[in-house]
Design a protein around this motif. Structure first.
Motif, PDB file in Angstrom:
ATOM      1  N   THR A 142       0.841  -1.207   0.000  1.00 54.93           N
ATOM      2  CA  THR A 142       0.000   0.000   0.000  1.00 54.93           C
ATOM      3  C   THR A 142       0.869   1.247   0.000  1.00 54.93           C
ATOM      4  O   THR A 142       0.644   2.187  -0.773  1.00 54.93           O
ATOM      5  CB  THR A 142      -0.901   0.013   1.257  1.00 54.93           C
ATOM      6  N   LEU A 143       1.884   1.236   0.854  1.00 55.54           N
ATOM      7  CA  LEU A 143       2.773   2.392   0.955  1.00 55.54           C
ATOM      8  C   LEU A 143       3.450   2.668  -0.385  1.00 55.54           C
ATOM      9  O   LEU A 143       3.431   3.804  -0.885  1.00 55.54           O
ATOM     10  CB  LEU A 143       3.833   2.131   2.036  1.00 55.54           C
ATOM     11  N   ILE A 177       0.947   4.012  -2.984  1.00 50.03           N
ATOM     12  CA  ILE A 177       0.561   5.420  -2.812  1.00 50.03           C
ATOM     13  C   ILE A 177       1.707   6.343  -3.219  1.00 50.03           C
ATOM     14  O   ILE A 177       1.510   7.328  -3.940  1.00 50.03           O
ATOM     15  CB  ILE A 177       0.134   5.712  -1.353  1.00 50.03           C
ATOM     16  N   ILE A 178       2.911   5.997  -2.793  1.00 48.54           N
ATOM     17  CA  ILE A 178       4.058   6.854  -3.107  1.00 48.54           C
ATOM     18  C   ILE A 178       4.306   6.886  -4.613  1.00 48.54           C
ATOM     19  O   ILE A 178       4.570   7.946  -5.189  1.00 48.54           O
ATOM     20  CB  ILE A 178       5.312   6.363  -2.338  1.00 48.54           C
ATOM     21  N   PHE A 219       1.699   9.050  -6.248  1.00 40.98           N
ATOM     22  CA  PHE A 219       1.980  10.464  -5.996  1.00 40.98           C
ATOM     23  C   PHE A 219       3.109  10.948  -6.909  1.00 40.98           C
ATOM     24  O   PHE A 219       3.009  12.019  -7.512  1.00 40.98           O
ATOM     25  CB  PHE A 219       2.336  10.668  -4.520  1.00 40.98           C
ATOM     26  N   ALA A 220       4.164  10.129  -7.027  1.00 44.67           N
ATOM     27  CA  ALA A 220       5.288  10.508  -7.894  1.00 44.67           C
ATOM     28  C   ALA A 220       4.825  10.637  -9.345  1.00 44.67           C
ATOM     29  O   ALA A 220       5.209  11.578 -10.051  1.00 44.67           O
ATOM     30  CB  ALA A 220       6.404   9.475  -7.784  1.00 44.67           C
ATOM     31  N   THR A 236       1.824  11.361 -10.353  1.00 45.11           N
ATOM     32  CA  THR A 236       0.992  12.567 -10.466  1.00 45.11           C
ATOM     33  C   THR A 236       1.875  13.798 -10.669  1.00 45.11           C
ATOM     34  O   THR A 236       1.598  14.641 -11.526  1.00 45.11           O
ATOM     35  CB  THR A 236       0.134  12.744  -9.193  1.00 45.11           C
ATOM     36  N   ILE A 237       2.937  13.881  -9.883  1.00 46.87           N
ATOM     37  CA  ILE A 237       3.857  15.019 -10.019  1.00 46.87           C
ATOM     38  C   ILE A 237       4.458  15.032 -11.424  1.00 46.87           C
ATOM     39  O   ILE A 237       4.469  16.064 -12.104  1.00 46.87           O
ATOM     40  CB  ILE A 237       4.960  14.957  -8.941  1.00 46.87           C
ATOM     41  N   PHE A 240       2.061  16.294 -14.104  1.00 42.57           N
ATOM     42  CA  PHE A 240       1.884  17.751 -14.182  1.00 42.57           C
ATOM     43  C   PHE A 240       3.134  18.468 -14.692  1.00 42.57           C
ATOM     44  O   PHE A 240       3.043  19.576 -15.207  1.00 42.57           O
ATOM     45  CB  PHE A 240       1.429  18.317 -12.836  1.00 42.57           C
ATOM     46  N   THR A 241       4.301  17.851 -14.548  1.00 39.75           N
ATOM     47  CA  THR A 241       5.484  18.479 -15.143  1.00 39.75           C
ATOM     48  C   THR A 241       5.503  18.307 -16.661  1.00 39.75           C
ATOM     49  O   THR A 241       6.341  18.892 -17.340  1.00 39.75           O
ATOM     50  CB  THR A 241       6.797  17.887 -14.581  1.00 39.75           C
ATOM     51  N   GLY A 242       4.572  17.500 -17.181  1.00 39.71           N
ATOM     52  CA  GLY A 242       4.484  17.324 -18.627  1.00 39.71           C
ATOM     53  C   GLY A 242       5.287  16.141 -19.145  1.00 39.71           C
ATOM     54  O   GLY A 242       5.503  16.006 -20.345  1.00 39.71           O
TER      55      GLY A 242
END
Lengths: 335, 179
Positions: free
Chosen positions: A6-7, A10-11, A14-15, A17-18, A21-23
């Motif tokens: 799970t950890l 999630i991490i 999240f990575a 997702t970042i 957004f940076t493209g």
């Protein structure tokens, strides 16, 4: 064990997702960065604009007739004079290109009224765009770009592009009939995109404008056709003689006009108001000149002028900002 | 002295409110400098408005940090991890302060206004200058990436404590009766 998974999940999410957004997963989208990459070509000219790299700074005064004041809260349209700075330029990414080879000429200015409201304007010689969206415009620039190997444009590619975009007919008609004048001072410059004037009652009026020259080729200083700087030299002679003037004519859309489509002309019969005269009284080389450090982003508008929903207009801010960011960084690092 | 194992309600409120604003702002900022979409203009206006809000919130947060007591890390946390946690926290606070200020400065240096939802406009901090603009524009971008890195480390560590160690570190910032 499952908690560890799970950890990690999630991490990782999240990575990703970042990175999204940076493209990082965005290589096919037409972004401001890809646009400016295309404009600057393979070898960027450090410190210069990525488009319209060659130009000359100017200064003068906008003498408002006051006739537009009832349509816009912008103080610049009140009766009276406001100083401005600006720039004449030619299209292209080469800051030393021959003036007379450029297909498009431009007039930009920035005018700040005493209420600290600024209006930045960037106008070109074509009255319309060939296409109506940033994606199509990107493809147009790609089609018009020289082949990286042969350094030549491909007529087949250009033909195929315009055939696939029938909305470019108005632009191509204009292009076929357009004859470059013998001076920056005798060209007619267009806002191309539409904006809204917002009056005291917060009512919006869709407008386009042109800067119409008071001079014509019959009564100007001679042009030295052999000089790479022909237009700049001619303009210097012209301004040395007398200020160069343009009337700012605003056309008002009717319900029949689509203010969000920059590919169509509005009929000549539309209500037109002369907002005032741009009086250009001095020039300055762009190297070290006041206009060199300006970003003539047409989306910097005073209260009383608002952008239309035209997708091309709305894309201009991000593209101008990317070009400005690149050359600003180069200016900082090279000084 | 009584040891506490939870942040105060005010600390939690401001932490989670800012977490929401900061992540939204970073993702919006990264998107809007690339996108040529029609929402660009409104996105920039929102980014500026929420940037002012974030600057006000970080000021309140710093005051709140002084007047409230923060729970210490449990003694079971190794020294190196405690140091890393401390450095990440310094990085997060530095980013929270520098992000809005660099944004305000870069706008001033390009002669642009920063308006708070159209209600008022911030004064210009510096005069218009391309090199000043370049410095703060690049700073704004670089701090954004550093900020994301710090947030990534912070979130990863918090989840590690919450899921694996279960030592109350994550619970200290969660409302309710978690340990």
């Amino acid at each position: 064990m499952s908690k560890k998974i799970t950890l990690i999940a999630i991490i990782t999410l999240f990575a990703l997702t970042i990175l999204y957004f940076t493209g990082a997963f965005n290589s096919d989208a037409v972004t401001a960065q890809r646009f400016v990459n295309l404009q600057q070509g393979e070898q960027a000219h450090a410190g210069f604009r990525r488009a319209h790299a060659k130009g000359i700074c100017l200064a003068g005064s906008f003498e408002s007739t006051g006739e537009l004041a009832k349509y816009s809260q912008a103080k610049v349209f009140d009766l009276g004079a406001t100083p401005f700075i600006g720039r004449f330029s030619i299209a292209g990414n080469n800051p030393t290109a021959p003036d007379l080879k450029a297909p498009v000429r431009s007039l930009a200015f920035s005018i700040t009224t005493d209420d600290n409201q600024e209006w930045r304007v960037a106008m070109n010689t074509p009255p319309v765009m060939a296409v109506a969206t940033p994606d199509a415009f990107f493809k147009q620039l790609q089609a018009l770009s020289p082949d990286p190997v042969t350094k030549k444009r491909s007529p087949e590619k250009i033909k195929a592009f315009f055939a696939a975009h029938p909305e470019s007919a108005v632009f191509n008609n204009w292009k076929a009939s357009y004859k470059p004048t013998s001076s920056f001072a005798t060209e007619q410059y267009h806002s191309i995109n539409a904006f809204y004037l917002v009056d005291e009652n917060n009512e919006k009026h869709a407008v386009r404008w042109i800067a119409k020259p008071q001079l014509s080729d019959e009564n100007i200083q001679p042009l030295n056709n052999d000089s790479a700087d022909a237009l700049q030299l001619q303009l210097k002679d012209q301004v040395a003689q007398a200020p160069v003037k343009f009337d700012m004519l605003f056309s008002f859309a009717t319900a029949e006009d689509d203010e969000n489509n920059p590919t169509v002309l509005w009929p000549q019969s539309r209500k037109t108001i002369n907002a005032g005269t741009l009086v250009i009284s001095s020039l300055q080389a762009q190297e070290g000149g006041v206009c060199a450090d300006m970003n003539f982003d047409p989306l910097v508008l005073p209260t009383g002028i608002e952008p239309s929903a035209d997708p091309i207009l709305r894309a201009r801010g991000a593209a101008y900002a990317e070009s400005f960011r690149r050359r600003a960084k180069e200016v900082l690092l090279n000084n | 002295m009584k040891t506490i194992n939870k942040y105060s309600a005010s600390s939690m409120l401001i932490h989670w409110a800012m977490a929401l604003i900061i992540l939204s702002m970073l993702f919006l900022g990264l998107s809007m400098v690339q996108s040529l979409a029609v929402w660009q203009i409104e996105a920039i206006a929102l980014h500026k408005s929420f940037g002012i809000l974030a600057l006000v919130l970080v000021a309140i947060r710093l005051i709140n940090k002084v007047v409230t007591t923060s729970p210490a890390l449990p003694p079971s946390v190794p020294k190196a991890q405690a140091l890393a946690a401390h450095l990440t926290q310094v990085g997060l606070y530095a980013s929270m302060i520098l992000m809005p200020i660099s944004g305000w400065l870069m706008q001033s240096a390009d002669g642009r206004h920063v308006s708070f939802f159209g209600l008022f406009t911030l004064p210009s901090l510096v005069s218009k200058d391309i090199e000043t603009y370049a410095f703060f524009r690049e700073a704004h971008g670089l701090i954004a990436y550093a900020f994301l890195l710090f947030i990534f480390m912070h979130v990863s560590a918090a989840l590690y404590h919450g899921l694996i160690k279960q030592d109350g570190v994550l619970g200290s910032m969660l409302p309710g009766k978690h340990k």
